[in-house]
Write a protein that holds these residues in place. Structure first.
Motif: not given
Length: 375
Positions: A5-27
């Motif tokens: 969980t820590r790895r995925l959250e850090g990857f999405c938030r810190a590495t990729l800079g994604l804020d807010g909800p991150v969908p499974l797959h969106a167009p």
């Protein structure tokens, strides 16, 4: 909190800079979608006749490596039409994996036939060729009229081995390629590896037409029959409406096809982005205790529609699901196995579906939209 969980959250938030909800797959619409849809509105060609339908069919046929493609209103309709065109009907059986989305078995049921459930190969997540052969060799029930391998999460099934088994028993193969547009098996394109292939363009797929589906084939007579069946079986005539058999109103609107054409123009970009994301995930989870990223065999050059993590302990899988979704990262387990659903729980099956059960208890899909990673 689990390390995964820590790895995925850090990857999405810190590495990729994604804020807010991150969908499974969106167009994502950043091409000519507005232009093509506006053209439909400006010209009035918005329904099931129009140049974009023909163009969309040609683009998908090229991408799938087949001579023909026939558009439908969704992927389930594509598979239903393909089965119907083969003459599958009441009293027949169609082999399906128990690990699949329910639409695969639903399409079989629409024909009046019965899904015959088979186990998977954990290395591919698709039908196990050895188990398929054992099932067919010992089967004494309804005639088996088709085998439907599913390229799970965009990872190709072992099609050479599956085709060989099906040929041994004289059974045609229809690929459920709904998750695998752009995937290749031993260099050959998914959708061209059986008698027919089927695709989906739902909003959560690799590319979207807002809906829509497609049947691909190299068989010209099948393509003509599919086009006839999916356009209400109307006999050709300049103005008269005569229908020579019971067909289906599965026509794809020109509006949807226009959207699909714009998305198809970017298929190469989507595929490259999804492979970059899969490579980043492989590094992220390479040494993660208690889990691993699913990686397909070397023969599969998949599109990685949905990346998946497999946990050693099902309890950790459940904890990961709870923690990630609480953190705004949309993750999900794989679909309920078909033999455990209310819809198809009574379907005939091979003795023992242990491989699928073991995978389903431990697998989680993680965010996989192609726009997550920069070029």
């Amino acid at each position: 909190m689990l390390d995964a969980t820590r790895r995925l959250e850090g990857f999405c938030r810190a590495t990729l800079g994604l804020d807010g909800p991150v969908p499974l797959h969106a167009p994502r619409f950043a091409g000519r979608e507005w232009d093509y849809v506006k053209d439909c509105l400006d010209t009035g060609w918005v329904s099931s006749v129009g140049a974009y339908v023909d163009r969309f069919e040609a683009m998908v046929a090229e991408a799938a490596g087949t001579r023909f493609a026939v558009a439908t209103v969704n992927g389930t309709a594509a598979l239903h039409a393909a089965l119907h065109a083969l003459g599958v009907g009441p009293g027949d059986a169609v082999v399906c994996p128990t690990l699949t989305f329910v639409a695969t078995c639903n399409a079989v049921a629409y024909t009046g036939a019965t899904p015959l459930l088979v186990d998977i190969d954990p290395a591919t997540l698709a039908i196990d060729p050895a188990r398929l052969r054992a099932l067919l060799a010992g089967w004494s029930g309804a005639p088996v009229k088709a085998v439907v391998p599913v390229h799970i999460f965009g990872h190709p099934a072992d099609m050479d081995a599956l085709n060989a088994v099906a040929a041994e028993f004289g059974i045609p193969v229809i690929e459920d390629s709904t998750e695998a547009l752009g995937s290749r098996y031993r260099g050959r394109r998914c959708g061209s590896l059986g008698l027919m292939g089927t695709f989906s363009f739902n909003g959560n797929k690799i590319l979207t037409a807002g809906g829509g589906g497609m049947v691909t084939t190299d068989d010209e007579s099948l393509a003509r029959r599919l086009k006839h069946l999916t356009t209400t079986a109307r006999a050709p005539h300049a103005w008269a409406f005569d229908h020579d058999e019971v067909g289906f109103n599965y026509r794809l609107p020109n509006l949807n096809a226009a959207l699909g054409c714009a998305q198809m123009e970017r298929l190469g970009e989507f595929a490259a982005a999804k492979r970059r994301l899969a490579a980043l995930y492989a590094d992220l989870f390479a040494d993660c205790p208690g889990c691993r990223l699913f990686r397909p065999p070397a023969f599969a050059d998949g599109i990685h529609w949905l990346n998946a993590v497999l946990f050693d302990d099902p309890a950790d899988r459940d904890r990961f699901l709870a923690e990630t979704n609480a953190a705004g990262l949309q993750t999900r387990p794989c679909w309920t196995l078909m033999h455990l659903t209310g819809a198809h729980g009574a379907a005939p099956r091979m003795a023992g579906l242990s491989a699928a059960e073991a995978v389903a208890a431990r697998l989680v899909n993680i965010p996989s939209s192609p726009w997550m990673v920069p070029e």
